[in-house]
Design an enzyme around this catalytic site. Structure first.
Site, PDB file in Angstrom:
ATOM      1  N   ASN A   9     103.860 -19.547  27.323  1.00  0.00           N
ATOM      2  CA  ASN A   9     104.553 -20.416  27.815  1.00  0.00           C
ATOM      3  C   ASN A   9     104.323 -21.706  26.769  1.00  0.00           C
ATOM      4  O   ASN A   9     103.176 -22.473  26.728  1.00  0.00           O
ATOM      5  CB  ASN A   9     103.875 -21.091  29.049  1.00  0.00           C
ATOM      6  CG  ASN A   9     104.259 -22.333  29.555  1.00  0.00           C
ATOM      7  OD1 ASN A   9     105.237 -22.973  29.229  1.00  0.00           O
ATOM      8  ND2 ASN A   9     103.547 -22.770  30.867  1.00  0.00           N
ATOM      9  N   LYS A  11     105.601 -24.680  26.629  1.00  0.00           N
ATOM     10  CA  LYS A  11     105.837 -25.870  27.323  1.00  0.00           C
ATOM     11  C   LYS A  11     106.589 -26.950  26.681  1.00  0.00           C
ATOM     12  O   LYS A  11     107.625 -26.341  26.123  1.00  0.00           O
ATOM     13  CB  LYS A  11     104.354 -26.315  27.466  1.00  0.00           C
ATOM     14  CG  LYS A  11     103.380 -25.660  28.186  1.00  0.00           C
ATOM     15  CD  LYS A  11     102.138 -26.272  28.680  1.00  0.00           C
ATOM     16  CE  LYS A  11     101.328 -25.203  29.585  1.00  0.00           C
ATOM     17  NZ  LYS A  11     100.013 -25.457  30.016  1.00  0.00           N
ATOM     18  N   HIS A  95     104.854 -23.624  38.108  1.00  0.00           N
ATOM     19  CA  HIS A  95     103.599 -24.059  37.079  1.00  0.00           C
ATOM     20  C   HIS A  95     102.919 -25.369  37.584  1.00  0.00           C
ATOM     21  O   HIS A  95     103.396 -26.294  38.230  1.00  0.00           O
ATOM     22  CB  HIS A  95     104.295 -24.359  35.797  1.00  0.00           C
ATOM     23  CG  HIS A  95     102.987 -24.363  34.898  1.00  0.00           C
ATOM     24  ND1 HIS A  95     102.220 -25.688  34.485  1.00  0.00           N
ATOM     25  CD2 HIS A  95     102.446 -23.462  34.136  1.00  0.00           C
ATOM     26  CE1 HIS A  95     101.396 -25.235  33.477  1.00  0.00           C
ATOM     27  NE2 HIS A  95     101.270 -23.795  33.331  1.00  0.00           N
ATOM     28  N   GLU A  97     101.758 -27.757  36.345  1.00  0.00           N
ATOM     29  CA  GLU A  97     102.343 -28.978  35.680  1.00  0.00           C
ATOM     30  C   GLU A  97     103.515 -29.536  36.476  1.00  0.00           C
ATOM     31  O   GLU A  97     103.970 -30.792  36.665  1.00  0.00           O
ATOM     32  CB  GLU A  97     102.517 -28.866  34.213  1.00  0.00           C
ATOM     33  CG  GLU A  97     101.352 -28.846  33.543  1.00  0.00           C
ATOM     34  CD  GLU A  97     101.334 -28.125  32.297  1.00  0.00           C
ATOM     35  OE1 GLU A  97     102.259 -27.660  31.682  1.00  0.00           O
ATOM     36  OE2 GLU A  97     100.062 -27.487  31.803  1.00  0.00           O
ATOM     37  N   GLU A 167      96.643 -19.229  37.751  1.00  0.00           N
ATOM     38  CA  GLU A 167      96.151 -20.352  36.993  1.00  0.00           C
ATOM     39  C   GLU A 167      95.284 -21.381  37.619  1.00  0.00           C
ATOM     40  O   GLU A 167      95.792 -22.133  38.019  1.00  0.00           O
ATOM     41  CB  GLU A 167      97.371 -20.881  36.113  1.00  0.00           C
ATOM     42  CG  GLU A 167      98.063 -19.675  35.599  1.00  0.00           C
ATOM     43  CD  GLU A 167      99.047 -20.757  34.483  1.00  0.00           C
ATOM     44  OE1 GLU A 167      98.901 -20.455  33.372  1.00  0.00           O
ATOM     45  OE2 GLU A 167      99.680 -21.430  34.969  1.00  0.00           O
ATOM     46  N   GLY A 173      94.660 -25.959  29.761  1.00  0.00           N
ATOM     47  CA  GLY A 173      94.739 -26.860  28.740  1.00  0.00           C
ATOM     48  C   GLY A 173      93.474 -27.709  28.506  1.00  0.00           C
ATOM     49  O   GLY A 173      93.258 -28.459  27.737  1.00  0.00           O
ATOM     50  N   SER A 213      93.685 -21.613  29.346  1.00  0.00           N
ATOM     51  CA  SER A 213      92.667 -21.290  28.270  1.00  0.00           C
ATOM     52  C   SER A 213      92.506 -19.924  27.852  1.00  0.00           C
ATOM     53  O   SER A 213      91.426 -19.710  27.110  1.00  0.00           O
ATOM     54  CB  SER A 213      91.348 -22.199  28.544  1.00  0.00           C
ATOM     55  OG  SER A 213      91.713 -23.607  28.658  1.00  0.00           O
TER      56      SER A 213
HETATM   57  P1  PGA Z   1      96.733 -23.155  28.393  1.00  0.00           P
HETATM   58  O1  PGA Z   1      97.966 -22.982  29.739  1.00  0.00           O
HETATM   59  O2  PGA Z   1      96.547 -21.827  28.005  1.00  0.00           O
HETATM   60  O3  PGA Z   1      96.960 -24.106  27.235  1.00  0.00           O
HETATM   61  O4  PGA Z   1      95.681 -23.374  29.375  1.00  0.00           O
HETATM   62  C1  PGA Z   1      98.258 -22.046  30.372  1.00  0.00           C
HETATM   63  C2  PGA Z   1      99.411 -22.473  31.227  1.00  0.00           C
HETATM   64  O5  PGA Z   1      99.506 -23.583  31.621  1.00  0.00           O
HETATM   65  O6  PGA Z   1     100.327 -21.330  31.365  1.00  0.00           O
END
Ligand code: PGA
Length: 253
Positions: A9, A11, A95, A97, A167, A173, A213
């Site tokens: 992803n 982003k 997601h 976010e 998640e 993140g 992460s």
């Molecule tokens: P990350 O993001 O691996 O940077 O923690 C995962 C995601 O949001 O899909």
């Protein structure tokens, strides 16, 4: 047996030129991959160009969201037919976010999932609890509401075409990864929710990714868990080397 699905992803990262370059590197590295499904989700802006780069390779295209309407006055949005036309196979939906910053709800996740399935594409449905919810003993109730909400009025046959990405919001993140046990426990619970809705055989076949992460150092441990069928990877998917290390960990299992 469920196959692994490793999805990057991206982003809001990478210009079009950078996206093309990264996609080229991933295509080259994944030439020998045969068991693991590899997916990348660039920005909308780069998606059509990336689609050209990955044509005929082992890499599949996802986009990071769609709108549930077919077309019209929805400034800033993209429809499922538009992403289908350029060759996207997956659409990330719900997601955290999107939920946190852009008013995504279980209801809009459901509308989007139905739209994606109706177009013959596959949704990657993201769910997960915040740290506050986990610490407040609400893990199970949050996951239950998210799964039941996302799958409302979706048939068992269609559910099988979906992927769930568990998640935990506190792991996204942040560099704080869920332990193998925490992830496994939550993912087993998610699978039990799918079983309640659609029965054991659908639950056993549906793939559930872990996200938050995930990196080359922790991927093997997470992927070894019984109910973890891959990863949705943010930060570590932005470099071909680290993304490929995770793909390789899945492929070697
Ligand atoms: P990350 O993001 O691996 O940077 O923690 C995962 C995601 O949001 O899909």
């Amino acid at each position: 047996m469920r196959s692994y699905i490793i999805a990057g992803n991206w982003k809001m990262n990478k210009t079009v030129a950078e996206s093309i370059a990264l996609a080229e590197e991933i295509v080259a590295k994944t030439k020998g991959i045969s068991k693991t499904e590899v997916v990348i989700a660039p920005t909308y802006l780069a998606a059509a160009k990336v689609a050209d780069v990955i044509k005929g390779s082992n890499v599949k295209l996802a986009v990071q969201d769609i709108h549930w309407k077919d077309q019209g006055a929805y400034t800033g949005k993209v429809s499922v037919d538009m992403v289908k036309e350029i060759g996207a196979e997956y659409v990330i939906i719900g997601h955290s976010e999107q939920r946190q910053y852009f008013h995504e709800t279980d209801e809009t996740v459901n509308l989007k999932a139905k739209k994606v399935l109706g177009a013959g594409l596959k949704p990657i449905i993201c769910i997960g609890e915040t740290l506050e919810e986990r610490n407040g003993g609400k893990l199970e109730s949050v996951l239950t509401a998210q799964v039941e909400g996302a799958y409302k009025d979706i048939s068992g046959e269609d559910a099988l075409k979906t992927v769930i990405a568990y998640e935990p919001v506190w792991a996204i993140g942040t560099g704080v990864v869920a332990t193998d046990e925490q992830a496994q426990e939550a993912q087993r619970y998610v699978r039990s929710l799918v079983a309640k809705l659609y029965g054991e055989s659908t639950a056993e076949a549906l793939r559930i990714q872990y996200g938050g992460s995930m990196n080359p150092g922790n991927a093997a441990g997470l992927l070894a868990q019984k109910d973890i069928d891959g990863g949705l990877i943010g930060g570590a998917s932005l470099k071909a080397d680290s993304f490929f290390s995770i793909i390789d960990a899945a492929e070697k299992r």
